[in-house]
Design a protein around this motif. Structure first.
Motif, PDB file in Angstrom:
ATOM      1  N   MET A   1       0.910  -1.075   0.129  1.00 23.71           N
ATOM      2  CA  MET A   1      -0.116   0.036  -0.147  1.00 23.71           C
ATOM      3  C   MET A   1       0.854   1.366  -0.054  1.00 23.71           C
ATOM      4  O   MET A   1       1.822   1.266   0.810  1.00 23.71           O
ATOM      5  CB  MET A   1      -0.903   0.145   1.168  1.00 23.71           C
ATOM      6  CG  MET A   1      -2.043  -1.037   1.509  1.00 23.71           C
ATOM      7  SD  MET A   1      -3.223  -0.839   0.340  1.00 23.71           S
ATOM      8  CE  MET A   1      -4.113  -2.505   0.720  1.00 23.71           C
ATOM      9  N   LEU A   2       0.696   2.115  -1.046  1.00 20.39           N
ATOM     10  CA  LEU A   2       1.296   3.176  -1.090  1.00 20.39           C
ATOM     11  C   LEU A   2       1.256   4.350   0.032  1.00 20.39           C
ATOM     12  O   LEU A   2       2.148   5.000   0.706  1.00 20.39           O
ATOM     13  CB  LEU A   2       1.407   3.971  -2.473  1.00 20.39           C
ATOM     14  CG  LEU A   2       2.376   4.702  -2.825  1.00 20.39           C
ATOM     15  CD1 LEU A   2       3.832   4.243  -2.682  1.00 20.39           C
ATOM     16  CD2 LEU A   2       2.209   5.454  -4.252  1.00 20.39           C
ATOM     17  N   TYR A   3       0.084   4.452   0.268  1.00 20.31           N
ATOM     18  CA  TYR A   3      -0.593   5.529   1.296  1.00 20.31           C
ATOM     19  C   TYR A   3      -1.570   4.689   2.241  1.00 20.31           C
ATOM     20  O   TYR A   3      -2.393   4.044   2.024  1.00 20.31           O
ATOM     21  CB  TYR A   3      -1.312   6.662   0.510  1.00 20.31           C
ATOM     22  CG  TYR A   3      -0.578   7.314  -0.572  1.00 20.31           C
ATOM     23  CD1 TYR A   3       0.359   8.141  -0.172  1.00 20.31           C
ATOM     24  CD2 TYR A   3      -1.048   7.091  -1.904  1.00 20.31           C
ATOM     25  CE1 TYR A   3       1.013   8.750  -1.190  1.00 20.31           C
ATOM     26  CE2 TYR A   3      -0.159   7.762  -2.874  1.00 20.31           C
ATOM     27  CZ  TYR A   3       0.679   8.405  -2.511  1.00 20.31           C
ATOM     28  OH  TYR A   3       1.486   9.303  -3.594  1.00 20.31           O
ATOM     29  N   LYS A   4      -1.224   5.276   3.467  1.00 19.34           N
ATOM     30  CA  LYS A   4      -2.040   4.560   4.731  1.00 19.34           C
ATOM     31  C   LYS A   4      -2.225   5.798   5.608  1.00 19.34           C
ATOM     32  O   LYS A   4      -1.303   6.631   5.680  1.00 19.34           O
ATOM     33  CB  LYS A   4      -1.338   3.371   5.463  1.00 19.34           C
ATOM     34  CG  LYS A   4      -1.205   2.197   4.552  1.00 19.34           C
ATOM     35  CD  LYS A   4      -0.423   1.176   5.528  1.00 19.34           C
ATOM     36  CE  LYS A   4      -0.085  -0.073   4.497  1.00 19.34           C
ATOM     37  NZ  LYS A   4       0.695  -0.904   5.420  1.00 19.34           N
ATOM     38  N   GLY A   5      -3.295   5.644   6.424  1.00 13.33           N
ATOM     39  CA  GLY A   5      -3.494   6.550   7.563  1.00 13.33           C
ATOM     40  C   GLY A   5      -2.811   6.440   8.670  1.00 13.33           C
ATOM     41  O   GLY A   5      -1.971   5.551   8.683  1.00 13.33           O
ATOM     42  N   GLN A   6      -3.072   7.241   9.590  1.00 13.85           N
ATOM     43  CA  GLN A   6      -2.170   7.055  10.952  1.00 13.85           C
ATOM     44  C   GLN A   6      -2.361   5.753  11.646  1.00 13.85           C
ATOM     45  O   GLN A   6      -1.682   5.018  12.249  1.00 13.85           O
ATOM     46  CB  GLN A   6      -2.511   8.172  11.855  1.00 13.85           C
ATOM     47  CG  GLN A   6      -1.960   9.541  11.495  1.00 13.85           C
ATOM     48  CD  GLN A   6      -2.396  10.513  12.252  1.00 13.85           C
ATOM     49  OE1 GLN A   6      -2.885  10.538  13.456  1.00 13.85           O
ATOM     50  NE2 GLN A   6      -1.761  11.970  12.049  1.00 13.85           N
ATOM     51  N   ALA A   7      -3.578   5.143  11.325  1.00 15.48           N
ATOM     52  CA  ALA A   7      -4.148   4.040  11.943  1.00 15.48           C
ATOM     53  C   ALA A   7      -3.894   2.578  11.093  1.00 15.48           C
ATOM     54  O   ALA A   7      -4.093   1.675  11.294  1.00 15.48           O
ATOM     55  CB  ALA A   7      -5.680   3.869  12.382  1.00 15.48           C
ATOM     56  N   GLY A   8      -3.010   3.175   9.852  1.00 17.26           N
ATOM     57  CA  GLY A   8      -2.725   2.023   9.139  1.00 17.26           C
ATOM     58  C   GLY A   8      -3.803   1.615   8.121  1.00 17.26           C
ATOM     59  O   GLY A   8      -3.819   0.631   7.601  1.00 17.26           O
ATOM     60  N   ARG A   9      -4.860   2.189   7.995  1.00 16.82           N
ATOM     61  CA  ARG A   9      -5.877   2.063   7.317  1.00 16.82           C
ATOM     62  C   ARG A   9      -5.877   2.729   5.929  1.00 16.82           C
ATOM     63  O   ARG A   9      -5.211   3.783   5.823  1.00 16.82           O
ATOM     64  CB  ARG A   9      -7.327   2.193   7.974  1.00 16.82           C
ATOM     65  CG  ARG A   9      -7.283   1.299   9.149  1.00 16.82           C
ATOM     66  CD  ARG A   9      -8.821   1.239   9.592  1.00 16.82           C
ATOM     67  NE  ARG A   9      -8.924   0.426  10.837  1.00 16.82           N
ATOM     68  CZ  ARG A   9      -9.499   0.730  11.989  1.00 16.82           C
ATOM     69  NH1 ARG A   9     -10.023   1.840  12.154  1.00 16.82           N
ATOM     70  NH2 ARG A   9      -9.781  -0.236  12.940  1.00 16.82           N
ATOM     71  N   VAL A  10      -6.636   2.290   4.775  1.00  9.58           N
ATOM     72  CA  VAL A  10      -7.015   3.182   3.607  1.00  9.58           C
ATOM     73  C   VAL A  10      -8.472   3.447   3.664  1.00  9.58           C
ATOM     74  O   VAL A  10      -9.319   2.791   4.326  1.00  9.58           O
ATOM     75  CB  VAL A  10      -6.279   2.177   2.476  1.00  9.58           C
ATOM     76  CG1 VAL A  10      -4.816   2.084   2.485  1.00  9.58           C
ATOM     77  CG2 VAL A  10      -7.218   0.946   2.098  1.00  9.58           C
ATOM     78  N   ALA A  11      -8.749   4.484   2.423  1.00  7.07           N
ATOM     79  CA  ALA A  11      -9.994   4.794   2.230  1.00  7.07           C
ATOM     80  C   ALA A  11     -10.715   3.793   1.486  1.00  7.07           C
ATOM     81  O   ALA A  11     -10.219   2.440   1.366  1.00  7.07           O
ATOM     82  CB  ALA A  11     -10.145   6.188   1.824  1.00  7.07           C
ATOM     83  N   HIS A  12     -11.831   4.210   0.758  1.00  9.61           N
ATOM     84  CA  HIS A  12     -12.284   3.439  -0.236  1.00  9.61           C
ATOM     85  C   HIS A  12     -11.535   2.767  -1.461  1.00  9.61           C
ATOM     86  O   HIS A  12     -12.129   1.864  -2.065  1.00  9.61           O
ATOM     87  CB  HIS A  12     -13.681   3.997  -0.661  1.00  9.61           C
ATOM     88  CG  HIS A  12     -13.547   5.085  -1.742  1.00  9.61           C
ATOM     89  ND1 HIS A  12     -13.127   6.262  -1.400  1.00  9.61           N
ATOM     90  CD2 HIS A  12     -13.588   5.007  -2.909  1.00  9.61           C
ATOM     91  CE1 HIS A  12     -13.061   6.946  -2.668  1.00  9.61           C
ATOM     92  NE2 HIS A  12     -13.142   6.101  -3.467  1.00  9.61           N
ATOM     93  N   GLU A  13     -10.429   3.486  -1.535  1.00 11.57           N
ATOM     94  CA  GLU A  13      -9.489   2.991  -2.500  1.00 11.57           C
ATOM     95  C   GLU A  13      -8.192   2.917  -2.041  1.00 11.57           C
ATOM     96  O   GLU A  13      -7.918   3.403  -0.916  1.00 11.57           O
ATOM     97  CB  GLU A  13      -9.566   3.907  -3.982  1.00 11.57           C
ATOM     98  CG  GLU A  13      -9.069   5.389  -3.426  1.00 11.57           C
ATOM     99  CD  GLU A  13      -9.249   6.288  -4.412  1.00 11.57           C
ATOM    100  OE1 GLU A  13      -8.172   7.312  -4.607  1.00 11.57           O
ATOM    101  OE2 GLU A  13     -10.083   6.194  -5.178  1.00 11.57           O
TER     102      GLU A  13
END
Length: 162
Positions: A1-13
């Motif tokens: 995954m190229l981009y993740k949020g602070q919690a290690g999650r991604v959005a709908h894409e």
């Protein structure tokens, strides 16, 4: 995954970075996208917004079973890449480099170092209601720049109309 949020999650894409495989195994984003076709998936968006990546957008319309099937296909593709990295399969003559495989590939003479089964029915691919692409791989950039029409000349249409 190229981009993740602070919690290690991604959005709908999510954007899957396939660029390291070009260095480790000579496998490109095109190879992966075309191999997904063998699994019965329309290839995700390639190289947008980042070159060499796949943008995957699972939505509420996909069932858990279909998402699992996609994940299994990606895991199987990763194993094919690993086989190239480890020298177990030819880096140029393999299911990834020849994908997508057509019905003609299934029935014609076979001279590849992998089986028809591996080519046409990778893990997770449907055997019933399988989508068969009409053609093998095409050089996308060349085809975009050099349109080739195999239609008869316009005069043939006007003659036929008379």
């Amino acid at each position: 995954m190229l981009y993740k949020g602070q919690a290690g999650r991604v959005a709908h894409e999510c954007i899957l970075d396939t660029r390291p495989f070009a260095d480790s195994a000579g496998v490109t984003v095109d190879d992966i996208a075309k191999r997904l076709i063998d699994n019965g998936f329309h290839a995700p968006t390639m190289s947008f917004p980042v070159p060499g990546t796949l943008m995957v957008e699972p939505t509420e319309s996909e069932t858990k079973a279909e998402l699992d099937r996609f994940c299994n296909a990606m895991l199987a593709i990763r194993e094919e890449i690993r086989a190239i990295e480890e020298g177990r399969i030819d880096p140029e003559n393999n299911p990834l480099k020849h994908a997508p495989h057509t019905m003609e590939d299934l029935v014609r003479d076979w001279d590849r170092p992998y089986t028809r089964e591996e080519a046409c029915f990778p893990p997770g691919a449907f055997r019933v209601d399988k989508y068969w692409p009409p053609v093998n791989r095409v050089d996308n950039a060349y085809g975009d720049r050099h349109l080739i029409c195999t239609c008869p000349p316009l005069e043939a249409y006007s003659d036929a109309a008379e």
